[in-house]
Design a protein around this motif. Structure first.
Motif, short mmCIF file in Angstrom:
data_model
loop_
_atom_site.label_atom_id
_atom_site.label_comp_id
_atom_site.label_asym_id
_atom_site.label_seq_id
_atom_site.Cartn_x
_atom_site.Cartn_y
_atom_site.Cartn_z
N ALA A 23 18.13 17.93 8.74
CA ALA A 23 16.78 18.46 8.90
C ALA A 23 16.74 19.91 9.39
CB ALA A 23 15.99 17.58 9.85
N GLU A 24 17.88 20.53 9.50
CA GLU A 24 17.92 21.90 10.04
C GLU A 24 17.11 22.89 9.20
OE1 GLU A 24 22.00 23.00 10.41
OE2 GLU A 24 22.24 22.06 12.38
N HIS A 25 17.01 22.65 7.91
CA HIS A 25 16.32 23.60 7.03
C HIS A 25 14.97 23.05 6.57
CE1 HIS A 25 20.07 25.83 6.97
NE2 HIS A 25 20.71 24.74 6.58
N ARG A 26 14.38 22.18 7.37
CA ARG A 26 13.13 21.53 7.00
C ARG A 26 11.96 22.50 6.81
NH1 ARG A 26 14.27 20.93 12.18
NH2 ARG A 26 12.68 21.27 13.80
N ASP A 27 12.04 23.69 7.41
CA ASP A 27 10.94 24.65 7.31
C ASP A 27 11.05 25.56 6.09
OD1 ASP A 27 9.64 23.75 9.63
OD2 ASP A 27 10.93 24.98 10.90
N GLN A 28 12.13 25.44 5.34
CA GLN A 28 12.29 26.29 4.17
C GLN A 28 11.37 25.79 3.04
OE1 GLN A 28 16.38 26.74 3.01
NE2 GLN A 28 16.97 27.71 4.94
N PRO A 29 10.81 26.71 2.26
CA PRO A 29 9.85 26.33 1.20
C PRO A 29 10.38 25.29 0.22
CG PRO A 29 9.81 28.69 1.55
CD PRO A 29 10.96 28.17 2.37
N VAL A 31 12.65 22.99 0.66
CA VAL A 31 12.74 21.68 1.31
C VAL A 31 11.35 21.08 1.46
CG1 VAL A 31 13.41 20.44 3.40
CG2 VAL A 31 14.88 22.26 2.51
N LYS A 32 10.40 21.91 1.87
CA LYS A 32 9.03 21.43 2.01
C LYS A 32 8.47 20.95 0.67
CE LYS A 32 7.46 23.91 6.11
NZ LYS A 32 6.44 24.83 6.68
N ALA A 33 8.89 21.62 -0.39
CA ALA A 33 8.44 21.22 -1.73
C ALA A 33 8.92 19.82 -2.07
CB ALA A 33 8.93 22.21 -2.77
N THR A 34 10.14 19.48 -1.67
CA THR A 34 10.64 18.13 -1.92
C THR A 34 9.83 17.11 -1.14
OG1 THR A 34 12.29 18.14 -0.11
CG2 THR A 34 12.98 19.02 -2.25
N PHE A 36 6.67 17.38 -0.42
CA PHE A 36 5.40 17.23 -1.12
C PHE A 36 5.56 16.29 -2.32
CE2 PHE A 36 2.49 18.61 -4.50
CZ PHE A 36 1.26 18.44 -3.86
N LEU A 37 6.63 16.48 -3.08
CA LEU A 37 6.87 15.63 -4.24
C LEU A 37 7.11 14.18 -3.82
CD1 LEU A 37 9.23 17.94 -6.35
CD2 LEU A 37 6.85 17.36 -6.85
N ALA A 38 7.75 14.02 -2.66
CA ALA A 38 8.09 12.67 -2.19
C ALA A 38 6.86 11.87 -1.78
CB ALA A 38 9.07 12.75 -1.02
N GLU A 39 5.72 12.53 -1.65
CA GLU A 39 4.51 11.81 -1.27
C GLU A 39 4.05 10.84 -2.36
OE1 GLU A 39 2.85 11.64 1.73
OE2 GLU A 39 4.79 12.52 2.21
N ILE A 40 4.70 10.91 -3.52
CA ILE A 40 4.42 9.91 -4.55
C ILE A 40 4.77 8.51 -4.04
CG2 ILE A 40 6.71 9.96 -5.66
CD1 ILE A 40 5.28 9.71 -8.33
N GLY A 41 5.63 8.47 -3.00
CA GLY A 41 6.02 7.19 -2.43
C GLY A 41 5.09 6.70 -1.34
N ASP A 42 4.00 7.42 -1.08
CA ASP A 42 3.05 6.98 -0.07
C ASP A 42 2.20 5.83 -0.63
OD1 ASP A 42 1.85 6.90 2.36
OD2 ASP A 42 0.76 8.79 2.18
N GLN A 43 1.58 5.07 0.26
CA GLN A 43 0.87 3.86 -0.15
C GLN A 43 -0.24 4.12 -1.18
OE1 GLN A 43 -0.32 1.16 3.01
NE2 GLN A 43 1.35 1.88 4.30
#
Length: 210
Positions: A23-29, A31-34, A36-43
């Protein structure tokens, strides 16, 4: 401290250290984009996808697609129920919060604060359950669903949302929930489909690629 507790502590520390490193690079654009894409797995997204599958099946008169969408909904509901029950009994600080505060909890508890409900990963549980469900009924859907599930899971630790062990348990919850649902579904679905074919012949009509 007994050997079992020592081993558990060692595994927990390794899990924590590996996730914090990821998670060290979590603030990089990027990584943040991934994330956002991963929210497809939200309920809401998974429920909408499942319902959309049913609708497509109804429009196309594809019993296999209708069956897949219903199975997806049922599997997701079961996985959500189980992961929610676990979250309600275990407090675990999300990696991002733990990194910022330097404090991490992982113990029995009933906190409903988002930052303390890391265990297990609900996104992973839901995505695995839905992916497994859709692969059973719709030809060609298994591989894309598995790839999307992989993206959803991988994005969690690198964005500081979940620990690696959260993913493992979440995946197990999704897998088992879907298997249990399908064990019942495969017995009930044929009966319902036969009735539907009699009452709604257009809906139950077979198609060439069903």
């Amino acid at each position: 401290m007994g050997k079992t507790k020592q081993a558990a502590k060692a595994v927990e520390k390794a899990d924590r250290d590996a996730t914090h490193k990821a998670a060290e690079h979590r603030d990089q654009p990027l990584v943040k984009a991934t994330g956002f894409l991963a929210e497809i797995g939200d309920q809401p997204q998974l429920v909408a996808t499942s319902i959309g599958t049913v609708v497509i099946g109804l429009i196309a008169r594809r019993p296999d697609v209708i069956r897949g969408g219903v199975r997806m909904l049922a599997a997701h509901a079961a996985a959500t129920f189980v992961k929610s029950a676990i979250k309600a009994s275990v407090d675990r600080t999300r990696p991002e919060k733990a990194i910022e505060d330097g404090k991490a909890r992982f113990e029995p508890g009933k906190s409903d604060e988002h930052e303390q409900t890391s265990f297990p990963s609900g996104h992973t549980a839901g995505a695995v359950a839905v992916a497994r469900a859709v692969a059973r009924d719709i030809d060609g859907a298994g591989t894309p669903a598995a790839l999307i599930t992989g993206v959803v899971a991988v994005a969690q630790p690198i964005n500081g949302k979940h620990y690696l062990s959260d993913l493992v348990v979440g995946a197990a919850v999704g897998w088992i929930a879907e298997a249990m649902v399908s064990a019942v579904f495969d017995r009930v679905a044929p009966v319902i489909e036969n009735v539907a074919a009699e009452k709604l012949p257009l809906l139950g009509a077979p198609v060439a690629n069903a």
